[in-house]
Design a protein around this motif. Structure first.
Motif, short mmCIF file in Angstrom:
data_model
loop_
_atom_site.label_atom_id
_atom_site.label_comp_id
_atom_site.label_asym_id
_atom_site.label_seq_id
_atom_site.Cartn_x
_atom_site.Cartn_y
_atom_site.Cartn_z
N ASP A 131 -1.54 -6.46 -8.66
CA ASP A 131 -1.97 -6.16 -9.71
C ASP A 131 -1.75 -4.77 -10.01
N ALA A 132 -2.16 -3.95 -9.09
CA ALA A 132 -1.91 -2.37 -8.96
C ALA A 132 -0.53 -2.08 -9.16
N ASP A 133 0.23 -2.80 -8.42
CA ASP A 133 1.74 -2.45 -8.28
C ASP A 133 2.27 -2.67 -9.67
N ASP A 134 1.97 -3.83 -10.43
CA ASP A 134 2.46 -4.00 -11.73
C ASP A 134 1.88 -3.01 -12.68
N LEU A 135 0.90 -2.52 -12.76
CA LEU A 135 0.40 -1.62 -13.44
C LEU A 135 0.91 -0.31 -13.42
N LEU A 136 1.13 0.27 -12.22
CA LEU A 136 2.08 1.17 -11.86
C LEU A 136 3.34 1.31 -12.42
N ASP A 137 3.94 0.26 -12.21
CA ASP A 137 5.39 -0.01 -12.77
C ASP A 137 5.52 0.33 -14.15
N ASP A 138 4.33 -0.29 -14.97
CA ASP A 138 4.21 -0.10 -16.40
C ASP A 138 3.99 1.52 -16.66
N VAL A 139 3.25 2.09 -15.99
CA VAL A 139 3.06 3.39 -16.15
C VAL A 139 4.32 4.23 -16.07
N SER A 140 5.02 3.99 -15.10
CA SER A 140 6.06 4.85 -14.47
C SER A 140 7.24 4.56 -15.60
N THR A 141 7.28 3.45 -16.11
CA THR A 141 8.34 2.93 -17.17
C THR A 141 8.32 3.76 -18.35
N GLU A 142 6.98 3.92 -18.83
CA GLU A 142 6.28 4.79 -19.89
C GLU A 142 6.46 6.03 -19.83
N VAL A 143 6.28 6.61 -18.46
CA VAL A 143 6.43 7.91 -18.35
C VAL A 143 7.85 8.48 -18.41
N LEU A 144 8.82 7.51 -17.82
CA LEU A 144 10.15 7.77 -18.13
C LEU A 144 10.83 7.89 -19.40
N ALA A 164 0.73 -1.32 -0.18
CA ALA A 164 -0.12 -0.09 0.02
C ALA A 164 0.83 1.35 -0.23
N GLU A 165 1.93 1.33 0.89
CA GLU A 165 2.67 2.37 0.80
C GLU A 165 3.51 2.62 -0.29
N ARG A 166 4.04 1.49 -1.14
CA ARG A 166 4.42 1.70 -2.30
C ARG A 166 3.73 2.29 -3.61
N ILE A 167 2.42 1.89 -3.45
CA ILE A 167 1.56 2.30 -4.54
C ILE A 167 0.94 3.82 -4.19
N ILE A 168 0.92 4.15 -2.94
CA ILE A 168 0.61 5.75 -2.71
C ILE A 168 2.04 6.35 -2.91
N ASP A 169 3.14 5.87 -2.85
CA ASP A 169 4.26 6.97 -3.11
C ASP A 169 4.33 6.94 -4.74
N THR A 170 4.12 5.66 -5.41
CA THR A 170 4.06 5.92 -6.97
C THR A 170 3.05 6.97 -7.39
N SER A 187 1.43 9.30 -5.92
CA SER A 187 2.14 10.49 -5.63
C SER A 187 3.37 11.30 -6.51
N SER A 188 4.21 10.49 -6.84
CA SER A 188 5.21 10.73 -7.83
C SER A 188 4.51 11.00 -9.28
N LEU A 189 3.47 10.11 -9.70
CA LEU A 189 3.00 10.34 -10.78
C LEU A 189 2.00 11.56 -10.97
N ALA A 190 1.36 11.93 -9.76
CA ALA A 190 0.64 13.16 -9.97
C ALA A 190 1.52 14.30 -9.91
N ASP A 191 2.81 14.28 -9.77
CA ASP A 191 3.46 15.35 -9.87
C ASP A 191 4.21 15.70 -11.19
N LYS A 192 3.97 14.63 -12.00
CA LYS A 192 4.47 14.51 -13.43
C LYS A 192 3.66 15.51 -14.49
N GLU A 193 4.30 16.42 -15.00
CA GLU A 193 3.57 17.16 -16.21
C GLU A 193 3.88 16.57 -17.65
N ILE A 194 3.17 15.64 -17.90
CA ILE A 194 3.49 15.02 -19.35
C ILE A 194 2.16 14.58 -19.90
N GLY A 195 2.08 14.81 -21.29
CA GLY A 195 0.64 14.78 -21.94
C GLY A 195 0.15 13.14 -21.70
#
Length: 529
Positions: free
Chosen positions: A77-90, A10-16, A18-26
């Motif tokens: 499942d949420a962790d895996d999805l957010l990992d995918d999103v974070s990788t694409e954002v990067l 839960a903590e990892r998901i919330i941290d991820t 929060s990090s994504l919320a700060d990203k300004e990307i289309g």
């Protein structure tokens, strides 16, 4: 346990999130609202997880365990999805910063941002829907919000002990007593910590010393206070004052008024101890806040030269904060003393069965599980008392973690230390159950494994994960979760072991391999990942 692993997820998901919320990307345009709603849901669930731990430990906790299992699956499942999103954002960020990498990033990234956002929003909604259903089930399980700071290791101890009931601590008693009455010290009031893991007999040793005849004659005033948690200076001063007054008037109960001012308590205590050579035992100290300890210490410095404060604690960190002289590390009982205590608990009248009985040989094998820890010996001996030989044989092949135990038995006692850990340290400790017992763990490789599992988080961009992982390791070492640290020629720790009972605790907390979400096998760990 599973709930701690879920708590960390839960903590990892919330941290991820929060990090994504700060990203300004289309790429995230149009889905930030869904990400925020997912974060809110996860935060609400996280708030009841500590209560789930308490209820899962109860006899009727199977329903809660099942609830946590379902939650764990969705979180993964949420962790895996957010990992995918974070990788694409990067990848998109690299593409925007470096035109030369643009073609490469386009090749590897999702082909169409609009389609990607649509699919992403659908997946987030699906996960949130599953989490909402699980969150709704908390009502039937009576799960409530529980603050981690209110979950404390609270117990009560006392100074009285029958000397005959304490086995195998004569040498320890002599060493500590000699140090307490030694006049060759610099400070008027010196502080000696006794350090050991839970159940090893720190309190029993302190009781023996407190009631020793030499100690009785040497000190004008003796006081005993069980500190435990929380470390409230005013409450502790009140308890010390009450103990001081009771020491002067045995048999008279002195209750400190609840609304008394701190200033009054301090002045009254100074009147009791100033100019007197006193011995104060502060049993079961957990506090690691140097400021709080300094505040209490200031009040106690008025004793005559030769006054002593004896502190019992589970952690070297506490000992380093409060001690003014070298701490005394208490070790396990010798084999002979362990067997004597085991016979006292497991056999009728404390006597070994007749020569033709094979139960004594089984008992000696079982005794190895206890690793010289008195509370473990008492726990297991009591379980086997008057049981048939077949049950002794069955127990010999079982793990201690599988045995039902009362809250004062060995694993619940050790678990008090585990409960005090922060979530990330709980993950790191439980992970160590993959190593065999008596295995010397390579510190560097262990830290890399923690990093690979995502347990190590850097609090600042300038800090490398290896340095943070080293802090995690040292924290667990100082709290006695590791032992027998080996060092190189520069005094850097290279290897360590886990006490057998700590390994049992780690196994209990880790649960099954699937609960820990570990991707490496024990053989991979031993081969040097």
């Amino acid at each position: 346990m599973a709930e701690q692993l879920v708590f960390g997820a839960a903590e990892r998901i919330i941290d991820t999130l929060s990090s994504l919320a700060d990203k300004e990307i289309g790429l995230l345009r149009g889905v930030k609202g869904e990400l925020q709603r997912l974060k809110n849901t996860v935060s609400r669930i996280k708030a009841v997880l500590l209560d789930a731990e308490e209820k899962q430990a109860a006899r009727d906790g199977e329903a809660v365990k099942d609830w946590l299992g379902k939650l764990r699956d969705v979180f993964y499942d949420a962790d895996d999805l957010l990992d995918d999103v974070s990788t694409e954002v990067l990848r998109r960020e690299i593409m925007t910063r470096d035109k030369k990498a643009k073609k490469v990033c386009i090749f590897f990234s999702k082909s169409n941002s609009l389609v990607y956002r649509h699919k992403l929003a659908h997946k987030i909604k699906a996960i949130r829907k599953r989490l909402d259903a699980i969150h709704a089930d908390r009502v039937s399980l009576d799960l409530v919000v529980c603050n981690a700071e209110t979950r404390v290791a609270s117990r009560e101890t006392y100074s009285f002990v029958r000397e005959k009931s304490i086995i195998g601590r004569e040498d320890d008693k002599k060493v500590v007593t000699d140090r307490l009455v030694d006049s060759n010290v610099e400070d008027d009031v010196s502080i000696l910590p006794i350090v050991a893991i839970g159940g090893l007999g720190k309190t029993a040793l302190a009781q023996l010393i407190f009631n020793d005849e030499q100690i009785q004659k040497h000190f004008q005033l003796k006081m005993w206070v069980c500190v435990s948690d929380p470390f409230n200076v005013k409450d502790i001063v009140g308890k010390i004052l009450e103990s001081a007054k009771t020491s002067k008037r045995p048999g008279v109960q002195m209750n400190t008024p609840v609304n008394v001012q701190m200033n009054t308590l301090v002045n009254d205590l100074k009147n009791e101890i100033d100019g007197k050579k006193y011995l104060l035992v502060l049993d079961d100290v957990w506090n690691e806040d140097h400021r709080k300890w300094s505040e209490l210490k200031e009040v106690l410095m008025g004793g005559a030269r030769g006054s002593r404060i004896l502190v019992t604690t589970r952690t070297e960190r506490v000992a380093s904060i409060c001690g003014t002289v070298k701490s005394y590390s208490l070790e396990g009982l010798q084999e002979h003393a362990s067997w004597s205590l085991f016979m006292q608990m497991a056999f009728e009248k404390g006597q070994e069965p007749g020569e033709n009985s094979s139960i004594a040989a089984i008992g000696r094998e079982i005794l190895k599980k206890c690793s010289g820890v008195p509370l473990a010996i008492i726990t297991i001996g009591s379980l086997l008392f008057k049981k048939p030989e077949i049950e002794w044989s069955n127990f010999k092949n079982d793990k201690l973690s599988k045995v039902p135990q009362n809250e004062t038995d060995i694993l619940p006692t050790l678990k008090l230390s585990y409960d005090q850990l922060q979530s990330h340290l709980k993950h790191c400790f439980a992970y160590c159950s993959l190593f065999p017992k008596d295995f010397y763990i390579d510190k560097s490789k262990l830290i890399k494994l923690w990093i690979a599992q995502g347990f190590v988080k850097s609090s600042g961009q300038s800090r490398c994960l290896e340095d943070v992982g080293n802090e995690y390791f040292m924290d667990l070492l100082w709290r006695s979760f590791f032992e027998e640290a080996e060092t190189d020629e520069f005094d850097n720790i290279t290897h360590c072991k886990m006490h057998d009972l700590m390994h049992d605790l780690a196994s209990l907390e880790a649960g099954s391999k699937s609960d820990t979400n570990i991707s490496l096998s024990p053989s991979e760990l031993l081969c040097g990942w």
